[in-house]
Design a protein around this motif. Structure first.
Motif, mmCIF file in Angstrom:
data_model
loop_
_atom_site.group_PDB
_atom_site.id
_atom_site.type_symbol
_atom_site.label_atom_id
_atom_site.label_comp_id
_atom_site.label_asym_id
_atom_site.label_seq_id
_atom_site.Cartn_x
_atom_site.Cartn_y
_atom_site.Cartn_z
ATOM 1 N N HIS A 195 0.806 -1.223 0.000
ATOM 2 C CA HIS A 195 0.000 0.000 0.000
ATOM 3 C C HIS A 195 0.846 1.284 0.000
ATOM 4 O O HIS A 195 0.435 2.299 -0.569
ATOM 5 C CB HIS A 195 -0.931 0.004 1.219
ATOM 6 N N TRP A 196 1.996 1.249 0.638
ATOM 7 C CA TRP A 196 2.799 2.463 0.782
ATOM 8 C C TRP A 196 3.605 2.784 -0.478
ATOM 9 O O TRP A 196 4.055 3.917 -0.669
ATOM 10 C CB TRP A 196 3.752 2.309 1.968
ATOM 11 N N VAL A 197 3.801 1.788 -1.360
ATOM 12 C CA VAL A 197 4.701 1.961 -2.508
ATOM 13 C C VAL A 197 4.246 3.070 -3.451
ATOM 14 O O VAL A 197 5.037 3.970 -3.788
ATOM 15 C CB VAL A 197 4.878 0.626 -3.260
ATOM 16 N N LEU A 206 0.878 13.940 -11.773
ATOM 17 C CA LEU A 206 1.313 13.245 -10.556
ATOM 18 C C LEU A 206 0.402 13.567 -9.377
ATOM 19 O O LEU A 206 0.107 12.695 -8.553
ATOM 20 C CB LEU A 206 2.755 13.637 -10.231
ATOM 21 N N VAL A 207 -0.048 14.811 -9.303
ATOM 22 C CA VAL A 207 -0.990 15.181 -8.244
ATOM 23 C C VAL A 207 -2.307 14.429 -8.419
ATOM 24 O O VAL A 207 -2.889 13.923 -7.446
ATOM 25 C CB VAL A 207 -1.225 16.704 -8.239
ATOM 26 N N PHE A 208 -2.782 14.332 -9.673
ATOM 27 C CA PHE A 208 -4.001 13.568 -9.940
ATOM 28 C C PHE A 208 -3.825 12.101 -9.536
ATOM 29 O O PHE A 208 -4.720 11.488 -8.936
ATOM 30 C CB PHE A 208 -4.366 13.642 -11.421
ATOM 31 N N ALA A 209 -2.669 11.528 -9.892
ATOM 32 C CA ALA A 209 -2.413 10.130 -9.544
ATOM 33 C C ALA A 209 -2.342 9.947 -8.030
ATOM 34 O O ALA A 209 -2.881 8.965 -7.493
ATOM 35 C CB ALA A 209 -1.107 9.665 -10.189
ATOM 36 N N LEU A 210 -1.688 10.870 -7.354
ATOM 37 C CA LEU A 210 -1.595 10.788 -5.898
ATOM 38 C C LEU A 210 -2.976 10.881 -5.261
ATOM 39 O O LEU A 210 -3.282 10.168 -4.292
ATOM 40 C CB LEU A 210 -0.684 11.904 -5.374
ATOM 41 N N PHE A 211 -3.815 11.748 -5.810
ATOM 42 C CA PHE A 211 -5.189 11.859 -5.323
ATOM 43 C C PHE A 211 -5.944 10.545 -5.506
ATOM 44 O O PHE A 211 -6.591 10.032 -4.580
ATOM 45 C CB PHE A 211 -5.911 12.991 -6.062
ATOM 46 N N GLY A 212 -5.867 9.972 -6.724
ATOM 47 C CA GLY A 212 -6.580 8.729 -7.001
ATOM 48 C C GLY A 212 -6.102 7.581 -6.139
ATOM 49 O O GLY A 212 -6.903 6.816 -5.579
ATOM 50 N N VAL A 213 -4.786 7.439 -6.003
ATOM 51 C CA VAL A 213 -4.225 6.355 -5.204
ATOM 52 C C VAL A 213 -4.566 6.537 -3.727
ATOM 53 O O VAL A 213 -4.953 5.574 -3.030
ATOM 54 C CB VAL A 213 -2.697 6.288 -5.412
ATOM 55 N N SER A 214 -4.430 7.755 -3.213
ATOM 56 C CA SER A 214 -4.700 8.005 -1.790
ATOM 57 C C SER A 214 -6.158 7.713 -1.450
ATOM 58 O O SER A 214 -6.454 7.070 -0.426
ATOM 59 C CB SER A 214 -4.358 9.458 -1.438
ATOM 60 N N MET A 215 -7.066 8.178 -2.316
ATOM 61 C CA MET A 215 -8.474 7.927 -2.052
ATOM 62 C C MET A 215 -8.807 6.436 -2.155
ATOM 63 O O MET A 215 -9.662 5.924 -1.406
ATOM 64 C CB MET A 215 -9.337 8.721 -3.022
ATOM 65 N N THR A 216 -8.129 5.729 -3.043
ATOM 66 C CA THR A 216 -8.334 4.282 -3.151
ATOM 67 C C THR A 216 -7.862 3.583 -1.883
ATOM 68 O O THR A 216 -8.522 2.665 -1.367
ATOM 69 C CB THR A 216 -7.591 3.725 -4.377
ATOM 70 N N LEU A 217 -6.716 4.004 -1.351
ATOM 71 C CA LEU A 217 -6.210 3.407 -0.117
ATOM 72 C C LEU A 217 -7.121 3.712 1.069
ATOM 73 O O LEU A 217 -7.305 2.872 1.958
ATOM 74 C CB LEU A 217 -4.791 3.932 0.164
ATOM 75 N N ILE A 218 -7.689 4.917 1.078
ATOM 76 C CA ILE A 218 -8.550 5.315 2.199
ATOM 77 C C ILE A 218 -9.892 4.595 2.137
ATOM 78 O O ILE A 218 -10.398 4.101 3.157
ATOM 79 C CB ILE A 218 -8.764 6.841 2.198
ATOM 80 N N THR A 219 -10.479 4.527 0.951
ATOM 81 C CA THR A 219 -11.837 3.983 0.816
ATOM 82 C C THR A 219 -11.856 2.505 0.426
ATOM 83 O O THR A 219 -12.878 1.834 0.601
ATOM 84 C CB THR A 219 -12.624 4.774 -0.238
#
Length: 312
Positions: free
Chosen positions: A113-115, A173-186
């Motif tokens: 998850h952290w990668v 990269l910001v968009f990708a970070l947003f998508g990945v972070s929200m996927t990890l959270i939800t």
């Protein structure tokens, strides 16, 4: 734009994108995140684009030939246009396809998850250094123009291309970070798909802007208003020319300008005197605008009442 400045920004962007692409592919292999795959392909496309710009710059330096008497300066515009096509197809359309595929199968990130978060943060840092180099090189020649004016008016395509690519990479990269972070959270893969779609739309938009601007350069753009003013002043500041009848300019390349002018002169008794004065005018033009490499001056007698020259 100096060739050196553009090359420095291109090399910095190429080095950053190659390193970033490798880390993104590793992150995708570990997490199966579509945002990471879209960003990895984006970095590969950007790396190829920077290589194309370097090839275009090298080929543009070839000497003129009988078949191409004005040289190969426009090769830089051709390769910049190819870059826009690559960014549109390989970067933008692939990201949109991957987003569609992920919406069909919205699996979350179940391991490592952290990668992706670490990779994206590191990529933002590396991309920021590349973007900083492009901004620094652009500021050296941008003058008082806004960034939008610089992208629209620059005759050398490399810096605007690298600027837009680096800007798109950072926002992506910001968009990708947003998508990945929200996927990890939800735990929902729909967020990952949404981030991927945002990247695709962004890259398509940037590619369209680049295509429109380089298309204008390929069609042939004249000198800028300041250069036109200096050329006109150089022509009329001496006693040789009474007025400019008409003038046309054309960029044969970023640092090579063609100037064709019909000028009104007083009647000469000797042809060698006329030739000497025309040479003097040409010398003043080259001093005022050093990139005016090819100058064609046509002397004529202007009839004020008829509003036309004797020669038409």
């Amino acid at each position: 734009m100096s060739a050196g400045g553009g090359t420095k920004a291109i090399v910095a962007a190429l080095a950053a994108n190659l390193g970033i692409a490798v880390t993104k592919f590793i992150a995708f292999a570990l997490t199966a995140s579509s945002s990471m795959l879209a960003e990895a392909i984006h970095s590969v496309a950007d790396s190829g684009n920077q290589a194309l710009l370097l090839v275009g710059g090298r080929r543009a330096r070839r000497a003129a030939t009988p078949q191409h008497p004005f040289g190969y300066g426009r090769e830089r515009y051709i390769y910049a246009f190819i870059v826009s096509i690559v960014l549109f197809s390989v970067g933008g359309l692939f990201a949109l396809y991957e987003a569609y595929h992920k919406f069909e199968d919205p699996h979350g990130i179940t391991s490592w998850h952290w990668v992706p978060v670490v990779v994206l943060v590191l990529a933002i840092v590396m991309e920021s250094f590349s973007f900083r180099t492009a901004i620094k090189e652009s500021n050296a020649i941008r003058g008082n123009a806004t960034w939008a004016q610089f992208v629209r008016r620059a005759k050398a395509p490399e810096l605007p291309v690298v600027l837009l690519e680096d800007l798109g990479a950072l926002v992506g990269l910001v968009f990708a970070l947003f998508g990945v972070s929200m996927t990890l959270i939800t735990g929902s893969g729909y967020w990952d798909a949404a981030g991927t779609a945002m990247i695709g739309v962004l890259l398509v938009a940037i590619a369209v802007v680049l295509a429109l601007e380089t298309k204008s350069l390929l069609l042939g753009e004249g000198a800028g208003p300041e250069e036109v003013r200096r050329i006109e002043q150089a022509i009329t500041e001496g006693p040789e020319v009474s007025r400019i009848i008409h003038m046309k300019t054309l960029h044969l390349g970023p640092e090579e300008l063609l100037v064709a002018v019909k000028v009104a002169v007083e009647p000469y008794e000797r042809a060698d005197d006329l030739a000497r004065d025309i040479d003097a005018v040409e010398a003043r033009i080259r001093t005022a605008v050093p990139i005016a490499r090819m100058i064609y001056l046509e002397p004529d007698i202007y009839h004020a009442r008829a509003g036309a020259s004797a020669g038409g």
